[in-house]
Motif scaffolding. Structure first.
Motif, PDB file in Angstrom:
ATOM      1  N   LEU A   1     -39.689   6.128 -30.472  1.00  0.00           N
ATOM      2  CA  LEU A   1     -40.028   4.776 -30.031  1.00  0.00           C
ATOM      3  C   LEU A   1     -39.168   4.414 -28.830  1.00  0.00           C
ATOM      4  CD1 LEU A   1     -41.520   2.071 -30.456  1.00  0.00           C
ATOM      5  CD2 LEU A   1     -39.634   1.393 -31.940  1.00  0.00           C
ATOM      6  N   GLU A   2     -39.810   4.127 -27.722  1.00  0.00           N
ATOM      7  CA  GLU A   2     -39.095   3.730 -26.511  1.00  0.00           C
ATOM      8  C   GLU A   2     -38.802   2.235 -26.566  1.00  0.00           C
ATOM      9  OE1 GLU A   2     -41.008   4.931 -22.850  1.00  0.00           O
ATOM     10  OE2 GLU A   2     -42.008   6.530 -23.963  1.00  0.00           O
ATOM     11  N   LEU A   3     -37.549   1.890 -26.572  1.00  0.00           N
ATOM     12  CA  LEU A   3     -37.135   0.488 -26.503  1.00  0.00           C
ATOM     13  C   LEU A   3     -36.248   0.318 -25.280  1.00  0.00           C
ATOM     14  CD1 LEU A   3     -36.191  -0.451 -30.178  1.00  0.00           C
ATOM     15  CD2 LEU A   3     -38.235  -1.053 -28.917  1.00  0.00           C
ATOM     16  N   GLU A   4     -36.540  -0.709 -24.531  1.00  0.00           N
ATOM     17  CA  GLU A   4     -35.735  -1.024 -23.362  1.00  0.00           C
ATOM     18  C   GLU A   4     -34.825  -2.192 -23.736  1.00  0.00           C
ATOM     19  OE1 GLU A   4     -36.504  -2.411 -18.734  1.00  0.00           O
ATOM     20  OE2 GLU A   4     -38.208  -1.988 -20.033  1.00  0.00           O
ATOM     21  N   LEU A   5     -33.511  -1.965 -23.716  1.00  0.00           N
ATOM     22  CA  LEU A   5     -32.558  -3.038 -23.988  1.00  0.00           C
ATOM     23  C   LEU A   5     -32.320  -3.809 -22.700  1.00  0.00           C
ATOM     24  CD1 LEU A   5     -30.055  -1.130 -26.279  1.00  0.00           C
ATOM     25  CD2 LEU A   5     -31.771  -2.795 -26.960  1.00  0.00           C
ATOM     26  N   LEU A   6     -32.413  -5.125 -22.785  1.00  0.00           N
ATOM     27  CA  LEU A   6     -32.330  -5.953 -21.586  1.00  0.00           C
ATOM     28  C   LEU A   6     -31.308  -7.068 -21.751  1.00  0.00           C
ATOM     29  CD1 LEU A   6     -36.183  -6.315 -21.157  1.00  0.00           C
ATOM     30  CD2 LEU A   6     -34.696  -4.915 -19.737  1.00  0.00           C
ATOM     31  N   THR A   7     -30.572  -7.344 -20.686  1.00  0.00           N
ATOM     32  CA  THR A   7     -29.675  -8.502 -20.675  1.00  0.00           C
ATOM     33  C   THR A   7     -30.533  -9.762 -20.543  1.00  0.00           C
ATOM     34  OG1 THR A   7     -29.495  -8.513 -18.280  1.00  0.00           O
ATOM     35  CG2 THR A   7     -27.886  -7.155 -19.495  1.00  0.00           C
ATOM     36  N   ALA A   8     -29.905 -10.919 -20.706  1.00  0.00           N
ATOM     37  CA  ALA A   8     -30.635 -12.179 -20.579  1.00  0.00           C
ATOM     38  C   ALA A   8     -31.295 -12.293 -19.204  1.00  0.00           C
ATOM     39  CB  ALA A   8     -29.693 -13.355 -20.819  1.00  0.00           C
ATOM     40  N   ASN A   9     -30.554 -11.958 -18.142  1.00  0.00           N
ATOM     41  CA  ASN A   9     -31.118 -12.055 -16.788  1.00  0.00           C
ATOM     42  C   ASN A   9     -32.289 -11.097 -16.591  1.00  0.00           C
ATOM     43  OD1 ASN A   9     -29.366 -14.081 -16.033  1.00  0.00           O
ATOM     44  ND2 ASN A   9     -27.860 -12.670 -15.152  1.00  0.00           N
ATOM     45  N   ALA A  10     -32.150  -9.878 -17.096  1.00  0.00           N
ATOM     46  CA  ALA A  10     -33.240  -8.904 -16.968  1.00  0.00           C
ATOM     47  C   ALA A  10     -34.469  -9.357 -17.767  1.00  0.00           C
ATOM     48  CB  ALA A  10     -32.770  -7.533 -17.425  1.00  0.00           C
ATOM     49  N   LEU A  11     -34.226  -9.940 -18.935  1.00  0.00           N
ATOM     50  CA  LEU A  11     -35.338 -10.475 -19.727  1.00  0.00           C
ATOM     51  C   LEU A  11     -36.076 -11.568 -18.970  1.00  0.00           C
ATOM     52  CD1 LEU A  11     -34.166 -10.864 -23.438  1.00  0.00           C
ATOM     53  CD2 LEU A  11     -36.254  -9.779 -22.654  1.00  0.00           C
ATOM     54  N   ARG A  12     -35.312 -12.489 -18.383  1.00  0.00           N
ATOM     55  CA  ARG A  12     -35.931 -13.601 -17.652  1.00  0.00           C
ATOM     56  C   ARG A  12     -36.659 -13.137 -16.395  1.00  0.00           C
ATOM     57  NH1 ARG A  12     -32.271 -16.498 -20.561  1.00  0.00           N
ATOM     58  NH2 ARG A  12     -30.368 -16.099 -19.406  1.00  0.00           N
ATOM     59  N   GLU A  13     -36.175 -12.035 -15.798  1.00  0.00           N
ATOM     60  CA  GLU A  13     -36.885 -11.478 -14.647  1.00  0.00           C
ATOM     61  C   GLU A  13     -38.258 -10.965 -15.065  1.00  0.00           C
ATOM     62  OE1 GLU A  13     -35.328  -8.315 -11.972  1.00  0.00           O
ATOM     63  OE2 GLU A  13     -33.496  -9.544 -12.053  1.00  0.00           O
ATOM     64  N   LYS A  14     -38.279 -10.279 -16.199  1.00  0.00           N
ATOM     65  CA  LYS A  14     -39.523  -9.692 -16.707  1.00  0.00           C
ATOM     66  C   LYS A  14     -40.413 -10.734 -17.386  1.00  0.00           C
ATOM     67  CE  LYS A  14     -39.294  -5.359 -18.230  1.00  0.00           C
ATOM     68  NZ  LYS A  14     -40.172  -4.315 -17.786  1.00  0.00           N
ATOM     69  N   PHE A  15     -39.778 -11.682 -18.080  1.00  0.00           N
ATOM     70  CA  PHE A  15     -40.492 -12.716 -18.835  1.00  0.00           C
ATOM     71  C   PHE A  15     -39.888 -14.077 -18.480  1.00  0.00           C
ATOM     72  CE2 PHE A  15     -40.160  -8.838 -21.440  1.00  0.00           C
ATOM     73  CZ  PHE A  15     -41.497  -8.489 -21.503  1.00  0.00           C
ATOM     74  N   PRO A  16     -40.355 -14.700 -17.423  1.00  0.00           N
ATOM     75  CA  PRO A  16     -39.739 -15.934 -16.914  1.00  0.00           C
ATOM     76  C   PRO A  16     -39.705 -17.087 -17.920  1.00  0.00           C
ATOM     77  CG  PRO A  16     -41.363 -15.085 -15.359  1.00  0.00           C
ATOM     78  CD  PRO A  16     -41.453 -14.251 -16.596  1.00  0.00           C
ATOM     79  N   TRP A  17     -40.505 -17.042 -18.945  1.00  0.00           N
ATOM     80  CA  TRP A  17     -40.552 -18.116 -19.926  1.00  0.00           C
ATOM     81  C   TRP A  17     -39.427 -18.034 -20.960  1.00  0.00           C
ATOM     82  CZ3 TRP A  17     -41.107 -15.292 -24.255  1.00  0.00           C
ATOM     83  CH2 TRP A  17     -41.805 -14.088 -24.153  1.00  0.00           C
ATOM     84  N   VAL A  18     -38.602 -16.967 -20.937  1.00  0.00           N
ATOM     85  CA  VAL A  18     -37.481 -16.843 -21.883  1.00  0.00           C
ATOM     86  C   VAL A  18     -36.447 -17.923 -21.555  1.00  0.00           C
ATOM     87  CG1 VAL A  18     -35.568 -15.362 -22.615  1.00  0.00           C
ATOM     88  CG2 VAL A  18     -37.851 -14.398 -22.341  1.00  0.00           C
ATOM     89  N   GLY A  19     -36.024 -18.646 -22.578  1.00  0.00           N
ATOM     90  CA  GLY A  19     -35.123 -19.775 -22.395  1.00  0.00           C
ATOM     91  C   GLY A  19     -33.656 -19.408 -22.239  1.00  0.00           C
ATOM     92  N   PRO A  20     -32.826 -20.382 -21.952  1.00  0.00           N
ATOM     93  CA  PRO A  20     -31.406 -20.157 -21.694  1.00  0.00           C
ATOM     94  C   PRO A  20     -30.601 -19.804 -22.944  1.00  0.00           C
ATOM     95  CG  PRO A  20     -31.909 -22.493 -21.617  1.00  0.00           C
ATOM     96  CD  PRO A  20     -33.208 -21.779 -21.754  1.00  0.00           C
TER      97      PRO A  20
END
Length: 142
Positions: free
Chosen positions: A63-82
């Motif tokens: 299973l490929e899982l990409e671990l992302l920091t908060a900033n990387a998450l928000r870049e990919k998914f702009p709706w992710v909250g603070p």
């Protein structure tokens, strides 16, 4: 993602079936490989370690899982909250329309029934999918 590690081989097998569902079932079940994210909130930073551990074990099971920091998450998914601290993204997760999938699988099983032989008490521990010359699977005798 999110399943116990011991379930991942079965989940991977199911994923292959979903990807081929149109061909296998002869119907469009509206399978959409849209991905799946899990997040770790700032109030529970200890979950980052759990997420990293799960990702390492999941990779061993394919299973490929990409671990992302908060900033990387928000870049990919702009709706992710603070309040989100980190997350993991599984690009291969998906879903189908259950109103289409359930009848398609039922119809597919109905078509396959004439070629299936169910285990009897004598053969319950043996595989019942040995094809004969006619193509009909039978259970081997003990």
């Amino acid at each position: 993602q999110g399943r116990p590690i011991f379930q991942l081989p079965l989940a991977n097998r199911a994923l292959r079936i979903w990807r081929e569902s149109r061909e296998l079932l002869g119907a469009d079940v509206e399978y959409l490989q849209s991905g799946h994210i899990r997040v770790c909130f700032r109030e529970r930073p200890e979950n980052i370690g759990k997420m990293e551990e799960y990702a390492a074990l999941a990779r061993e099971e394919g299973l490929e899982l990409e671990l992302l920091t908060a900033n990387a998450l928000r870049e990919k998914f702009p709706w992710v909250g603070p309040d989100v601290l980190a997350g993991s993204y599984s690009p291969h997760d998906g879903h189908a329309n259950p109103r289409l999938a359930a009848p398609a699988f039922a119809f597919g099983i109905d078509l396959a029934l004439p070629t299936l032989t169910w285990p009897t008490p004598d053969t319950a521990t043996q595989a019942c999918a040995t094809p004969t010359e006619t193509g009909t699977p039978t259970c081997p005798q003990q």
